[in-house]
Design an enzyme around this catalytic site. Structure first.
Site, PDB file in Angstrom:
ATOM      1  N   HIS A   3      46.209   1.899  -2.166  1.00  0.00           N
ATOM      2  CA  HIS A   3      44.793   1.997  -2.544  1.00  0.00           C
ATOM      3  C   HIS A   3      44.368   0.756  -3.315  1.00  0.00           C
ATOM      4  CE1 HIS A   3      45.953   2.906  -6.616  1.00  0.00           C
ATOM      5  NE2 HIS A   3      46.508   4.062  -6.303  1.00  0.00           N
ATOM      6  N   HIS A  58      46.857  -0.881  -5.847  1.00  0.00           N
ATOM      7  CA  HIS A  58      47.947  -1.662  -5.248  1.00  0.00           C
ATOM      8  C   HIS A  58      47.395  -2.975  -4.699  1.00  0.00           C
ATOM      9  CE1 HIS A  58      49.136   2.673  -4.403  1.00  0.00           C
ATOM     10  NE2 HIS A  58      49.946   2.282  -5.362  1.00  0.00           N
ATOM     11  N   CYS A 102      60.894  16.021 -16.333  1.00  0.00           N
ATOM     12  CA  CYS A 102      59.629  16.070 -15.585  1.00  0.00           C
ATOM     13  C   CYS A 102      59.870  15.446 -14.223  1.00  0.00           C
ATOM     14  CB  CYS A 102      58.526  15.320 -16.327  1.00  0.00           C
ATOM     15  SG  CYS A 102      57.059  15.144 -15.297  1.00  0.00           S
ATOM     16  N   CYS A 106      57.542  12.400 -13.477  1.00  0.00           N
ATOM     17  CA  CYS A 106      57.948  11.121 -14.090  1.00  0.00           C
ATOM     18  C   CYS A 106      59.338  10.708 -13.646  1.00  0.00           C
ATOM     19  CB  CYS A 106      58.000  11.219 -15.613  1.00  0.00           C
ATOM     20  SG  CYS A 106      56.476  11.676 -16.402  1.00  0.00           S
ATOM     21  N   CYS A 152      53.798  17.916 -19.627  1.00  0.00           N
ATOM     22  CA  CYS A 152      53.803  16.455 -19.493  1.00  0.00           C
ATOM     23  C   CYS A 152      52.343  16.028 -19.331  1.00  0.00           C
ATOM     24  CB  CYS A 152      54.600  16.048 -18.259  1.00  0.00           C
ATOM     25  SG  CYS A 152      54.220  14.363 -17.736  1.00  0.00           S
ATOM     26  N   HIS A 159      51.385  14.618 -15.824  1.00  0.00           N
ATOM     27  CA  HIS A 159      51.444  15.448 -14.620  1.00  0.00           C
ATOM     28  C   HIS A 159      50.936  16.865 -14.836  1.00  0.00           C
ATOM     29  CE1 HIS A 159      54.164  12.071 -13.796  1.00  0.00           C
ATOM     30  NE2 HIS A 159      53.584  12.143 -12.621  1.00  0.00           N
ATOM     31  N   LYS A 199      39.699   7.746 -13.620  1.00  0.00           N
ATOM     32  CA  LYS A 199      40.882   7.324 -12.882  1.00  0.00           C
ATOM     33  C   LYS A 199      40.745   7.737 -11.418  1.00  0.00           C
ATOM     34  CE  LYS A 199      45.746   7.418 -13.891  1.00  0.00           C
ATOM     35  NZ  LYS A 199      46.834   7.992 -14.639  1.00  0.00           N
ATOM     36  N   LYS A 258      43.346  11.521  -5.800  1.00  0.00           N
ATOM     37  CA  LYS A 258      43.098  12.164  -4.501  1.00  0.00           C
ATOM     38  C   LYS A 258      42.286  13.428  -4.692  1.00  0.00           C
ATOM     39  CE  LYS A 258      47.124  11.432  -1.819  1.00  0.00           C
ATOM     40  NZ  LYS A 258      48.242  12.182  -1.315  1.00  0.00           N
TER      41      LYS A 258
HETATM   42  N1  MSP Z   1      57.610   2.076  -7.942  1.00  0.00           N
HETATM   43  C1  MSP Z   1      57.081   1.844  -9.232  1.00  0.00           C
HETATM   44  C2  MSP Z   1      57.200   0.403  -9.614  1.00  0.00           C
HETATM   45  C3  MSP Z   1      58.586  -0.133  -9.625  1.00  0.00           C
HETATM   46  S1  MSP Z   1      58.618  -1.834  -9.995  1.00  0.00           S
HETATM   47  C4  MSP Z   1      60.210  -2.180 -10.185  1.00  0.00           C
HETATM   48  C5  MSP Z   1      55.603   2.242  -9.267  1.00  0.00           C
HETATM   49  N2  MSP Z   1      54.985   2.279  -8.090  1.00  0.00           N
HETATM   50  S2  MSP Z   1      53.427   2.665  -7.886  1.00  0.00           S
HETATM   51  O1  MSP Z   1      53.226   2.785  -6.457  1.00  0.00           O
HETATM   52  O2  MSP Z   1      53.089   3.804  -8.656  1.00  0.00           O
HETATM   53  O3  MSP Z   1      52.629   1.442  -8.343  1.00  0.00           O
HETATM   54  C6  MSP Z   1      52.184   1.262  -9.657  1.00  0.00           C
HETATM   55  C7  MSP Z   1      51.403  -0.016  -9.689  1.00  0.00           C
HETATM   56  O4  MSP Z   1      50.294   0.038  -8.776  1.00  0.00           O
HETATM   57  C8  MSP Z   1      50.734  -0.325 -11.025  1.00  0.00           C
HETATM   58  O5  MSP Z   1      51.606  -0.864 -11.976  1.00  0.00           O
HETATM   59  C9  MSP Z   1      49.695  -1.317 -10.554  1.00  0.00           C
HETATM   60  O6  MSP Z   1      50.287  -2.519 -10.255  1.00  0.00           O
HETATM   61  C10 MSP Z   1      49.185  -0.649  -9.294  1.00  0.00           C
HETATM   62  N3  MSP Z   1      48.131   0.314  -9.589  1.00  0.00           N
HETATM   63  C11 MSP Z   1      48.128   1.640  -9.263  1.00  0.00           C
HETATM   64  N4  MSP Z   1      46.930   2.174  -9.652  1.00  0.00           N
HETATM   65  C12 MSP Z   1      46.170   1.239 -10.246  1.00  0.00           C
HETATM   66  C13 MSP Z   1      44.840   1.184 -10.693  1.00  0.00           C
HETATM   67  N5  MSP Z   1      44.052   2.228 -10.702  1.00  0.00           N
HETATM   68  N6  MSP Z   1      44.365  -0.007 -11.124  1.00  0.00           N
HETATM   69  C14 MSP Z   1      45.117  -1.141 -11.082  1.00  0.00           C
HETATM   70  N7  MSP Z   1      46.361  -1.124 -10.633  1.00  0.00           N
HETATM   71  C15 MSP Z   1      47.012   0.065 -10.377  1.00  0.00           C
HETATM   72  O7  MSP Z   1      55.098   2.474 -10.335  1.00  0.00           O
END
Ligand code: MSP
Length: 649
Positions: A18, A21, A126, A129, A143, A146, A296, A299
């Site tokens: 999304h 990412h 959890c 987490c 938590c 969640h 935030k 979904k």
């Molecule tokens: N798999 C772990 C990361 C491991 S790194 C060794 C993870 N994955 S995640 O799919 O949840 O991705 C988290 C990351 O996605 C956040 O740190 C950020 O980079 C990005 N984002 C997810 N939602 C976001 C927003 N709403 N806004 C900005 N970035 C965010 O955690």
């Protein structure tokens, strides 16, 4: 030649990509491209995180084996990135053999060094987490992330002696002020370290409970905890510890993450590296969250922004530019299509696009599309624009290097706007009429050669646009390694006279704002309204009737308490005494401009009859009025103290 290494988080494959990412990956891509045109040998890594409870559960819910499931979602990420023009050097998956080998080697090494031990543990687990929590972490027994009560689990596991490295880590952060940046996150980590002794980290899961993970090399009844596995991806991709890439790039490792995964990156990861006998990374760069209407993305609310649909509607470069320009790195920002369209029309169509097409069509008209040979007899206005250009390129480079992208782009746009003014003030059309070819040639040359430099600086953020500009400026196919931005800031020329340019260009067509569909009024009301409308004067578009204005109940009140919203950077929770039984709570987007102390005791104007609404979990019963001033904000108030609750009329 120096080196640079940039990584994104590796994304979980339990959901589709999304906006969040996309943002992290676009930032990493822009930074990688910036370093390439700064002359650095650059390695850019992204990938997917494919082990752990969450993934196993998502696969089960989809009726697939974990392997089928991860292949499919990882594929979606890999297909998305080229559409956003992501130029990653590598794509890592934690299920790859190369990664499994790294994880097992590091585990064995840390185990052999005595920093991993086995112990029985009973704790609150959890599943969301994928971690054990303590009582302190819970809110109302659940938590907070969640909204679920954790499960009590008693089991024997392996633990990493993280506590052993706590003092070292604190000292390291104190000695390296920009190890974690921006500073607010460095401070957050320091206060986590000051809160007490760190718990050792549980790094295994018994296979009886979870088998979707990397087997521990010293005990085949267990798999590795997903964070201990995932963080090591940053080493796998550069062939640590013996590989040539590791030697070259590790000293320049820059991780990019959002604030949600600060702790694993700022605490687990450096202590793991230390235990494995490796140096810490160079910088951890932490950004805030993209919110949608201050909420935030989720979904269940249905407000998740799909990056692909944004790119399809507005084009990849405007989308990238908007994200990079709009978010102050480190803070939360709000995403809206209206704001994107506003920037597209103002900064891109009006400022940059318009300038470029003016300059090209004038070159066509006055010099048959050929770059004129300048005599370099510069007048005051030329010297002025040339010095603005040097300032603006230098500002851009300095800020971009520190992950301050909004500031960098603003610096560059001062020049773009300056160039539009330069066209207006030098009036090439008047010079042509007066047949002053020498002056006209100088003016056009200054603009053309600065357009080339603007394109080079724009390239990290909008590669397609920049390459199109460079092609039309007779520069051929763009090769980043042929450029060094540092040499461009202060130099004159570098655009060969005599080059044949394109005729004209339309880089960014203007976009209409999406019109909100007016909601159909219920039939009965429609009838009433039409009777009224027959009597009353029809309202001008954009105006309201006096009677409508009278409906707004504005009152003056005193701020009696104020605190920051616990997890929304821009919001303050303000209590205002309006002379009612209890002070009103107003959730105000003022945190960027005022500290809670600055608001205490102030008299403010509140719109008191707004329907209450929930903002990031807190009910707001009104709105505080303020006015923008010099980039800051001033509160509206009466000229002297008035009684709480006084009506504004
Ligand atoms: N798999 C772990 C990361 C491991 S790194 C060794 C993870 N994955 S995640 O799919 O949840 O991705 C988290 C990351 O996605 C956040 O740190 C950020 O980079 C990005 N984002 C997810 N939602 C976001 C927003 N709403 N806004 C900005 N970035 C965010 O955690």
């Amino acid at each position: 030649m120096s080196q640079f290494y940039i990584t994104t988080p590796i994304y979980y494959v339990n959901a589709k990509p999304h906006l969040g990412h996309a943002y992290s990956t676009i930032v990493a891509d822009s930074v990688a491209r910036f370093h390439r045109v700064m002359g650095d040998e650059t390695y850019f890594l992204t990938g997917t995180d494919e082990h752990g409870d969450k993934i196993a559960q998502a696969a089960e819910a989809a009726g697939q084996t974990p392997k089928e499931f991860v292949d499919q979602i990882s594929g979606i990420f890999q297909k998305l990135w080229p559409k956003l023009n992501i130029s990653n050097s590598d794509f890592i998956r934690t299920t790859q053999d190369r990664h499994i080998k790294t994880v097992q080697r590091v585990l064995q090494q840390v185990y052999d060094n005595g920093d991993i031990y086995k112990s029985e543990y009973e704790g609150l687990y959890c599943y969301g987490c994928e971690q054990f929590l303590t009582e302190k972490d819970l809110v109302d027994g659940k938590c907070p992330d969640h909204d679920k009560a954790p499960t009590v689990i008693k089991e024997t596991n392996y633990f990493f002696r993280m506590s052993k490295y706590q003092d070292w880590l604190k000292q390291y952060i104190l000695d390296h002020p920009d190890f974690i940046r921006p500073e607010r996150y460095r401070n957050e980590v320091l206060s986590m370290l000051d809160m007490g002794v760190l718990d050792d980290l549980c790094i295994s899961r018994p296979k009886t409970r979870l088998s979707w993970g990397i087997e521990l090399p010293f005990d085949t009844d267990y798999v590795t905890y997903v964070w201990f596995d995932a963080l090591l991806n940053y080493l796998t991709a550069i062939d640590a510890p013996e590989g040539e890439k590791f030697g070259k790039f590790w000293p320049h490792a820059n991780h990019l993450v959002a604030k949600d995964i600060l702790k694993p990156h700022a605490i687990f990861w450096p202590t793991m590296l230390k235990a494995a006998g490796l140096e810490p990374y160079e910088h951890l760069n932490v950004h805030g969250y993209w919110l949608v209407k201050d909420t935030k993305m989720s979904k269940s609310i249905g407000n998740v922004v799909d990056p692909l649909s944004m790119v399809d509607t507005y084009g990849v470069d405007p989308f990238r530019y908007f994200l990079m320009r709009e978010m102050r790195f480190g803070r939360d920002a709000s995403f809206s299509e209206d704001a994107l369209v506003g920037r597209l029309n103002a900064d891109l169509a009006n400022d940059l696009g318009n300038l470029f097409s003016r300059v090209l069509s004038m070159t066509q008209k006055y010099f048959g599309g050929v770059v004129p040979d300048p005599s370099r007899k510069h007048q005051a206005e030329d010297l002025e624009i040339l010095s603005l250009a040097t300032r603006s390129f230098t500002t851009f480079q300095e800020h971009f290097g520190k992950f301050e992208f909004g500031e960098a782009l603003e610096g560059l746009w001062e020049l773009v706007r300056g160039l539009n003014k330069y066209v207006d003030s030098t009036q090439p059309w008047a010079l042509a009429k007066a047949e002053d070819t020498e002056r006209l040639g100088n003016v056009m040359y200054v603009m053309l050669m600065l357009m080339r430099k603007v394109a080079l600086h724009v390239w990290p953020v909008m590669p397609d646009t920049a390459e199109k500009m460079l092609l039309q400026l007779g520069q051929g196919e763009f090769a980043p390694e042929s450029v060094n931005l540092t040499d461009e800031a202060d130099s004159f020329g570098r655009l060969e006279p005599g080059l044949q340019l394109a005729k004209a260009s339309n880089l960014f067509p203007r976009v209409e704002k999406k019109k909100e569909e007016p909601k159909a009024a219920p039939k009965k009301e429609k009838k009433k309204e039409s009777k009224k409308a027959a009597k009353a004067q029809p309202a001008e578009p954009g105006t309201i009737e006096f009677a409508d204005f009278q409906k707004v109940d504005m009152r003056v009140g005193t701020v009696v308490s104020c605190e920051r919203h616990p997890d929304a950077d821009r919001l303050l929770l303000v209590k205002v005494d309006l002379g009612e039984e209890e002070p009103r709570q107003v959730v105000a987007g003022l945190a960027e401009f005022f500290t809670p102390d600055e608001l205490m005791g102030r008299q403010v104007v509140v719109v008191a009859n707004l329907a209450p609404r929930k903002l990031r979990g807190y009910t707001s019963q009104g709105m505080i009025l303020a006015v923008r001033k010099d980039g800051g904000m001033e509160l509206l108030t009466a000229s002297g103290p008035v009684k709480g609750g006084s009506k504004v009329s």
